[in-house]
Design an enzyme around this catalytic site. Sequence first.
Site, mmCIF file in Angstrom:
data_model
loop_
_atom_site.group_PDB
_atom_site.id
_atom_site.type_symbol
_atom_site.label_atom_id
_atom_site.label_comp_id
_atom_site.label_asym_id
_atom_site.label_seq_id
_atom_site.Cartn_x
_atom_site.Cartn_y
_atom_site.Cartn_z
ATOM 1 N N THR A 40 1.169 -0.872 -0.516
ATOM 2 C CA THR A 40 -0.084 0.525 -0.298
ATOM 3 C C THR A 40 1.639 1.173 0.620
ATOM 4 O OG1 THR A 40 0.326 0.024 2.098
ATOM 5 C CG2 THR A 40 -1.587 -1.444 1.417
ATOM 6 N N ILE A 64 -3.501 -9.840 1.696
ATOM 7 C CA ILE A 64 -3.993 -10.624 3.327
ATOM 8 C C ILE A 64 -5.877 -10.857 2.694
ATOM 9 C CG2 ILE A 64 -1.812 -10.672 4.747
ATOM 10 C CD1 ILE A 64 -3.884 -8.661 6.311
ATOM 11 N N THR A 134 -1.635 -3.042 19.256
ATOM 12 C CA THR A 134 -1.269 -1.620 19.619
ATOM 13 C C THR A 134 -1.799 -2.093 21.049
ATOM 14 O OG1 THR A 134 -2.156 0.253 19.483
ATOM 15 C CG2 THR A 134 -3.144 -1.854 18.559
ATOM 16 N N ASP A 135 -1.815 -0.799 22.221
ATOM 17 C CA ASP A 135 -2.229 -0.319 23.138
ATOM 18 C C ASP A 135 -3.320 0.589 22.923
ATOM 19 O OD1 ASP A 135 -1.134 2.365 22.434
ATOM 20 O OD2 ASP A 135 0.145 2.321 23.788
ATOM 21 N N GLU A 136 -3.413 0.780 21.640
ATOM 22 C CA GLU A 136 -5.037 1.418 21.592
ATOM 23 C C GLU A 136 -6.312 0.151 21.555
ATOM 24 O OE1 GLU A 136 -4.398 4.169 18.324
ATOM 25 O OE2 GLU A 136 -2.617 4.072 18.338
ATOM 26 N N TYR A 159 -9.710 2.350 13.901
ATOM 27 C CA TYR A 159 -8.446 1.034 13.913
ATOM 28 C C TYR A 159 -8.545 0.673 15.502
ATOM 29 C CZ TYR A 159 -3.511 1.049 15.196
ATOM 30 O OH TYR A 159 -2.223 0.359 14.739
ATOM 31 N N ALA A 161 -10.778 0.207 16.664
ATOM 32 C CA ALA A 161 -11.665 -1.022 17.115
ATOM 33 C C ALA A 161 -11.418 -2.434 16.341
ATOM 34 C CB ALA A 161 -13.374 -0.666 16.791
ATOM 35 N N LYS A 163 -8.380 -2.927 14.933
ATOM 36 C CA LYS A 163 -7.225 -3.801 16.210
ATOM 37 C C LYS A 163 -7.598 -4.664 17.086
ATOM 38 C CE LYS A 163 -2.736 -4.214 14.706
ATOM 39 N NZ LYS A 163 -1.995 -4.385 14.430
ATOM 40 N N LEU A 199 3.161 11.489 13.016
ATOM 41 C CA LEU A 199 3.094 12.800 14.187
ATOM 42 C C LEU A 199 4.756 13.299 13.712
ATOM 43 C CD1 LEU A 199 2.994 15.391 15.978
ATOM 44 C CD2 LEU A 199 3.943 14.050 17.862
ATOM 45 N N ARG A 223 1.571 10.429 24.842
ATOM 46 C CA ARG A 223 1.455 9.008 24.359
ATOM 47 C C ARG A 223 3.546 8.989 24.775
ATOM 48 N NH1 ARG A 223 -2.476 9.877 22.744
ATOM 49 N NH2 ARG A 223 -3.798 9.721 21.191
ATOM 50 N N ARG A 290 -8.090 16.293 16.234
ATOM 51 C CA ARG A 290 -8.419 14.470 15.658
ATOM 52 C C ARG A 290 -10.202 14.263 16.027
ATOM 53 N NH1 ARG A 290 -4.079 9.949 16.752
ATOM 54 N NH2 ARG A 290 -4.032 10.471 14.585
ATOM 55 N N HIS A 293 -10.277 12.231 19.693
ATOM 56 C CA HIS A 293 -8.734 11.555 20.167
ATOM 57 C C HIS A 293 -8.440 10.879 21.255
ATOM 58 C CE1 HIS A 293 -4.612 14.105 19.396
ATOM 59 N NE2 HIS A 293 -4.619 12.796 20.152
HETATM 60 P P1 NAD Z 1 2.845 0.505 8.422
HETATM 61 O O1 NAD Z 1 1.458 1.231 7.632
HETATM 62 O O2 NAD Z 1 3.951 1.404 8.392
HETATM 63 O O3 NAD Z 1 2.950 -0.394 7.195
HETATM 64 C C1 NAD Z 1 1.843 -1.477 7.189
HETATM 65 C C2 NAD Z 1 2.061 -2.893 5.971
HETATM 66 O O4 NAD Z 1 1.156 -3.362 6.125
HETATM 67 C C3 NAD Z 1 2.848 -1.726 4.465
HETATM 68 O O5 NAD Z 1 4.140 -2.079 4.603
HETATM 69 C C4 NAD Z 1 1.474 -2.570 4.177
HETATM 70 O O6 NAD Z 1 1.740 -2.324 2.521
HETATM 71 C C5 NAD Z 1 1.038 -3.549 4.695
HETATM 72 N N1 NAD Z 1 -0.582 -3.830 4.329
HETATM 73 C C6 NAD Z 1 -1.301 -3.390 4.549
HETATM 74 N N2 NAD Z 1 -2.404 -3.461 3.792
HETATM 75 C C7 NAD Z 1 -2.593 -4.830 3.677
HETATM 76 C C8 NAD Z 1 -2.600 -6.135 3.025
HETATM 77 N N3 NAD Z 1 -4.458 -5.998 3.406
HETATM 78 N N4 NAD Z 1 -1.918 -7.474 2.803
HETATM 79 C C9 NAD Z 1 -0.804 -6.538 2.773
HETATM 80 N N5 NAD Z 1 -0.549 -6.064 2.973
HETATM 81 C C10 NAD Z 1 -0.958 -4.606 3.918
HETATM 82 O O7 NAD Z 1 2.827 -0.035 9.530
HETATM 83 P P2 NAD Z 1 3.594 -0.403 11.018
HETATM 84 O O8 NAD Z 1 3.305 1.241 11.879
HETATM 85 O O9 NAD Z 1 3.944 -0.813 10.938
HETATM 86 O O10 NAD Z 1 2.808 -1.153 12.331
HETATM 87 C C11 NAD Z 1 2.740 -2.363 11.551
HETATM 88 C C12 NAD Z 1 2.150 -3.871 12.465
HETATM 89 O O11 NAD Z 1 2.364 -2.563 14.139
HETATM 90 C C13 NAD Z 1 0.327 -3.285 13.242
HETATM 91 O O12 NAD Z 1 -0.820 -4.179 12.693
HETATM 92 C C14 NAD Z 1 -0.602 -2.460 13.671
HETATM 93 O O13 NAD Z 1 -1.336 -2.196 13.970
HETATM 94 C C15 NAD Z 1 1.359 -2.342 14.894
HETATM 95 N N6 NAD Z 1 1.624 -1.452 15.479
HETATM 96 C C16 NAD Z 1 2.225 -0.245 15.686
HETATM 97 C C17 NAD Z 1 2.390 0.954 15.693
HETATM 98 C C18 NAD Z 1 3.185 1.844 15.716
HETATM 99 O O14 NAD Z 1 3.771 3.209 16.670
HETATM 100 N N7 NAD Z 1 3.228 2.219 14.351
HETATM 101 C C19 NAD Z 1 2.616 0.385 17.773
HETATM 102 C C20 NAD Z 1 1.945 -0.519 17.759
HETATM 103 C C21 NAD Z 1 1.882 -1.403 16.864
HETATM 104 P P1 TYD Z 2 0.082 9.412 15.351
HETATM 105 O O1 TYD Z 2 1.836 9.449 15.603
HETATM 106 O O2 TYD Z 2 -0.735 9.351 14.011
HETATM 107 O O3 TYD Z 2 -0.554 8.307 16.538
HETATM 108 P P2 TYD Z 2 -1.408 7.726 17.704
HETATM 109 O O4 TYD Z 2 -2.339 8.445 16.976
HETATM 110 O O5 TYD Z 2 -1.601 6.477 17.356
HETATM 111 O O6 TYD Z 2 -0.223 8.236 19.012
HETATM 112 O O7 TYD Z 2 -0.340 10.921 16.560
HETATM 113 C C1 TYD Z 2 0.740 11.011 17.404
HETATM 114 C C2 TYD Z 2 0.602 12.003 18.176
HETATM 115 O O8 TYD Z 2 0.245 13.040 18.541
HETATM 116 C C3 TYD Z 2 -1.545 12.227 18.627
HETATM 117 O O9 TYD Z 2 -1.809 12.020 19.883
HETATM 118 C C4 TYD Z 2 -1.801 12.690 17.926
HETATM 119 C C5 TYD Z 2 -0.662 13.725 17.376
HETATM 120 N N1 TYD Z 2 -0.346 14.613 16.302
HETATM 121 C C6 TYD Z 2 -0.852 15.895 16.236
HETATM 122 O O10 TYD Z 2 -1.015 16.410 16.637
HETATM 123 N N2 TYD Z 2 -0.519 16.632 14.525
HETATM 124 C C7 TYD Z 2 -0.379 15.682 13.804
HETATM 125 O O11 TYD Z 2 -0.057 15.793 12.687
HETATM 126 C C8 TYD Z 2 -0.414 14.408 14.316
HETATM 127 C C9 TYD Z 2 -0.172 13.107 12.766
HETATM 128 C C10 TYD Z 2 -0.472 13.623 14.887
#
Ligand code: NAD
Ligand code: TYD
Length: 353
Positions: A40, A64, A134-136, A159, A161, A163, A199, A223, A290, A293
């Site tokens: 994606t 998937i 995720t912790d969310e 999101y 919900a 997860k 962010l 966060r 948001r 939020h």
């Molecule tokens: P990301 O959005 O950077 O990457 C997601 C990947 O999944 C991408 O490479 C995308 O191409 C692939 N993908 C999406 N839809 C797909 C599909 N239908 N089939 C196959 N591949 C698909 O996400 P991330 O930040 O690397 O997060 C990875 C995982 O970790 C997620 O499950 C997320 O919920 C979890 N997570 C993320 C964070 C965070 O801070 N980023 C924290 C806790 C948990």
């Molecule tokens: P984000 O990186 O989107 O992660 P998550 O929503 O999964 O925690 O956002 C981190 C925090 O920053 C969240 O409280 C939303 C806030 N935020 C902003 O204030 N401005 C922005 O442009 C973005 C993307 C997030």
Amino acid sequence: MENKKTILITGGAGFIGSHLVRRMVERYPNYHIVNLDVLTYAGNLTNLKDVENASNYEFIKGNIVDKEFVDQLFSERSFDAVIHLAAESHVDRSISSPLDFIYTNIVGTVNLLNSAKNAWAGDFDGKLFYHVSTDEVYGTLGKTGFFVETTSYDPRSPYSASKASSDHLVRAYWHTYDMPIVISNCSNNYGPYQFPEKLLPLSINNIKHGKTIPIYGDGKYTRDWLWVDDHCSAIDVIFHEGKLGETYNIGGDNEWQNIDLIHVLCKIMDKKLGNEPGTAAKLITFVKDRAGHDRRYAIDATKLKTELGWSPSLQFEEGLEKTVDWYLANEEWMENVTSGNYQKYYEDQYVER
Ligand code: NAD
Ligand code: TYD
């Protein structure tokens, strides 16, 4: 050396997935790592340039959500384990397009569970389905308290919900079919290769180009931030030592209000760009909040630390500097991912307050 295994990692071209794939390919030459990703906007194979020719690494492009494709993959190949990261991961996009999150995060997870269950056909010896979450899913906290593994689920964005739903389904396969599963719930990750809708990379990129830094609402949302490789080291230890059927919380003990975090980032950016102190902070702009939020997330990772001996490796200020250095040194990566549809996303997303 670890026993031979073929491991399917989904979402390996994304932010966390690419760090995990690199770690597993480099640390475990006996493992064959298959990266399944549909690529994606958030998936990018240049994230894995340094391991793409490794003999124990393979990439498969696929969705998937496509049940037939997933079934066929599991019938043609023999996987010992799945580490499932593929997901739609950005809260703001889940507010504007919830259905994409339902398809990938819920239907996609069930497709993987079903195909793995059928392929393993009740012989679960040595098999594992590891679901990365995720912790969310736990909802939002007041000024005090932490999420523990037994905190009730209370997701509040499409999101979280989606997860939460996938976590429940993974657990249901453990209880109903004895499927060997493990789940981890982690706080906010930061580091190289994160798509600049989140962010920190968004703010770094904007400061570099002298554009405003959009802060939602009053900026006092909190966060817990964890260096991405520390998340991957936790996944590694849980994958190898985690108890089947269990959940592990992963966190950095590192809470920041967004506005304070951005002030620290601004100082680092001024220093790195050779600007007068205070230059970047002038770009801070409060924008429309948001919807729904969540006010505060905070993780208690005691179980992971005491039972499996994990601890994070990096102090936050050090990690933040390393992160800034990486984005400044990788302009081409940033330009590639912010061309095309990114501009339109950005215009639609941000409205001045
Ligand atoms: P990301 O959005 O950077 O990457 C997601 C990947 O999944 C991408 O490479 C995308 O191409 C692939 N993908 C999406 N839809 C797909 C599909 N239908 N089939 C196959 N591949 C698909 O996400 P991330 O930040 O690397 O997060 C990875 C995982 O970790 C997620 O499950 C997320 O919920 C979890 N997570 C993320 C964070 C965070 O801070 N980023 C924290 C806790 C948990
Ligand atoms: P984000 O990186 O989107 O992660 P998550 O929503 O999964 O925690 O956002 C981190 C925090 O920053 C969240 O409280 C939303 C806030 N935020 C902003 O204030 N401005 C922005 O442009 C973005 C993307 C997030």
